[in-house]
Write an enzyme that holds these catalytic residues in place. Structure first.
Site, PDB file in Angstrom:
ATOM      1  N   GLY A  26      24.334   7.308 -53.500  1.00 36.60           N
ATOM      2  CA  GLY A  26      22.937   7.333 -53.087  1.00 36.60           C
ATOM      3  C   GLY A  26      22.825   6.879 -51.647  1.00 36.60           C
ATOM      4  O   GLY A  26      23.690   7.188 -50.824  1.00 36.60           O
ATOM      5  N   CYS A  27      21.798   6.134 -51.334  1.00 33.45           N
ATOM      6  CA  CYS A  27      21.570   5.651 -49.965  1.00 33.45           C
ATOM      7  C   CYS A  27      22.801   4.915 -49.442  1.00 33.45           C
ATOM      8  O   CYS A  27      23.229   3.918 -50.013  1.00 33.45           O
ATOM      9  CB  CYS A  27      20.370   4.716 -49.965  1.00 33.45           C
ATOM     10  SG  CYS A  27      20.150   3.791 -48.439  1.00 33.45           S
ATOM     11  N   PHE A  28      23.367   5.401 -48.338  1.00 35.66           N
ATOM     12  CA  PHE A  28      24.597   4.763 -47.848  1.00 35.66           C
ATOM     13  C   PHE A  28      24.362   3.366 -47.314  1.00 35.66           C
ATOM     14  O   PHE A  28      25.283   2.557 -47.284  1.00 35.66           O
ATOM     15  CB  PHE A  28      25.381   5.640 -46.866  1.00 35.66           C
ATOM     16  CG  PHE A  28      24.639   6.289 -45.723  1.00 35.66           C
ATOM     17  CD1 PHE A  28      23.478   5.785 -45.185  1.00 35.66           C
ATOM     18  CD2 PHE A  28      25.164   7.445 -45.160  1.00 35.66           C
ATOM     19  CE1 PHE A  28      22.835   6.385 -44.128  1.00 35.66           C
ATOM     20  CE2 PHE A  28      24.531   8.066 -44.079  1.00 35.66           C
ATOM     21  CZ  PHE A  28      23.354   7.540 -43.562  1.00 35.66           C
ATOM     22  N   TYR A 179      12.632  -1.762 -49.267  1.00 37.66           N
ATOM     23  CA  TYR A 179      12.983  -0.422 -49.751  1.00 37.66           C
ATOM     24  C   TYR A 179      13.847  -0.514 -51.006  1.00 37.66           C
ATOM     25  O   TYR A 179      13.597   0.145 -52.005  1.00 37.66           O
ATOM     26  CB  TYR A 179      13.714   0.349 -48.639  1.00 37.66           C
ATOM     27  CG  TYR A 179      14.698   1.376 -49.129  1.00 37.66           C
ATOM     28  CD1 TYR A 179      14.262   2.610 -49.600  1.00 37.66           C
ATOM     29  CD2 TYR A 179      16.063   1.112 -49.131  1.00 37.66           C
ATOM     30  CE1 TYR A 179      15.170   3.552 -50.070  1.00 37.66           C
ATOM     31  CE2 TYR A 179      16.970   2.043 -49.594  1.00 37.66           C
ATOM     32  CZ  TYR A 179      16.522   3.255 -50.059  1.00 37.66           C
ATOM     33  OH  TYR A 179      17.421   4.175 -50.525  1.00 37.66           O
TER      34      TYR A 179
END
Length: 200
Positions: A26-28, A179
């Protein structure tokens, strides 16, 4: 003096050479943040992998996953142990992305470099499936080129710049925390893995 020099040389010769692992979770930013805290890991770099496009960018990395390259000391942590931790840091049951990040770029994957990594990765996946009692959707793929992401993505979670978010202006590191929590990443990993979850 000669004995000291020989002892130092012998010690250096016996030291394990750093190796790399490439994973997509997912989000690195989140994967980088998780694995920079793991004992034996010396560096985690955000980037793109798994696609055919050359010189991908954040604005255009079609076909690529957001991925990280983890440099680690195999004398401290094995590749198999690293992959076991990776599997416990993501939602291995979600084939459509990760948490609030949806789409192909945010899917999970393990990119193996050679037969030894493949064997260890497949064993780690099988062990994790046995623990969960469910089929894991994270594929084990042959590694292609790893493209390093733009400088502003590296160590994003540590940033001190002020940026505008949906919740107003925030320091970059605070925006990252906001986030991550809003996406429910850690809550879902804990729900899935319980005490085995890679703690954040």
């Amino acid at each position: 003096m000669l004995r000291l020099v020989l002892a130092l040389v012998a010690g250096l010769a016996g030291a394990a050479q750093a190796e790399t692992a490439i994973v997509a979770g997912g989000c690195f930013w989140c994967v980088e943040s998780d694995f920079e805290k793991v004992k034996g890991v010396s560096e985690v770099v955000s980037g793109y992998s798994g696609g055919a496009m050359k010189n991908p960018t954040y604005k255009n990395h079609e076909g690529h996953y957001e991925a990280v390259e983890i440099t680690y000391d195999p004398g401290v942590i094995s590749y198999g142990e690293l992959i076991a931790k990776f599997l416990r840091s993501v939602d291995v049951l979600d084939a459509g992305g990760q948490f609030c990040d949806r789409g192909d770029a945010y899917r999970t994957a393990i990119f193996v470099q050679g037969a030894a990594q493949r064997k260890a990765a497949e064993a780690a996946v099988a062990e994790a499936e046995a623990v969960l009692g469910q089929k894991i959707v994270t594929p084990v793929l042959n590694a292609g080129r790893f493209w390093i992401a733009e400088d502003y993505h590296q160590d994003y979670y540590k940033g001190t710049d002020i940026i505008l978010t949906r919740a107003g202006p925030k320091k970059q590191s605070n925006a990252y925390t906001f986030y991550r929590k809003s996406c429910g990443r850690d809550a879902r990993v804990r729900e899935l893995w319980g005490a085995q979850a890679l703690s954040h």
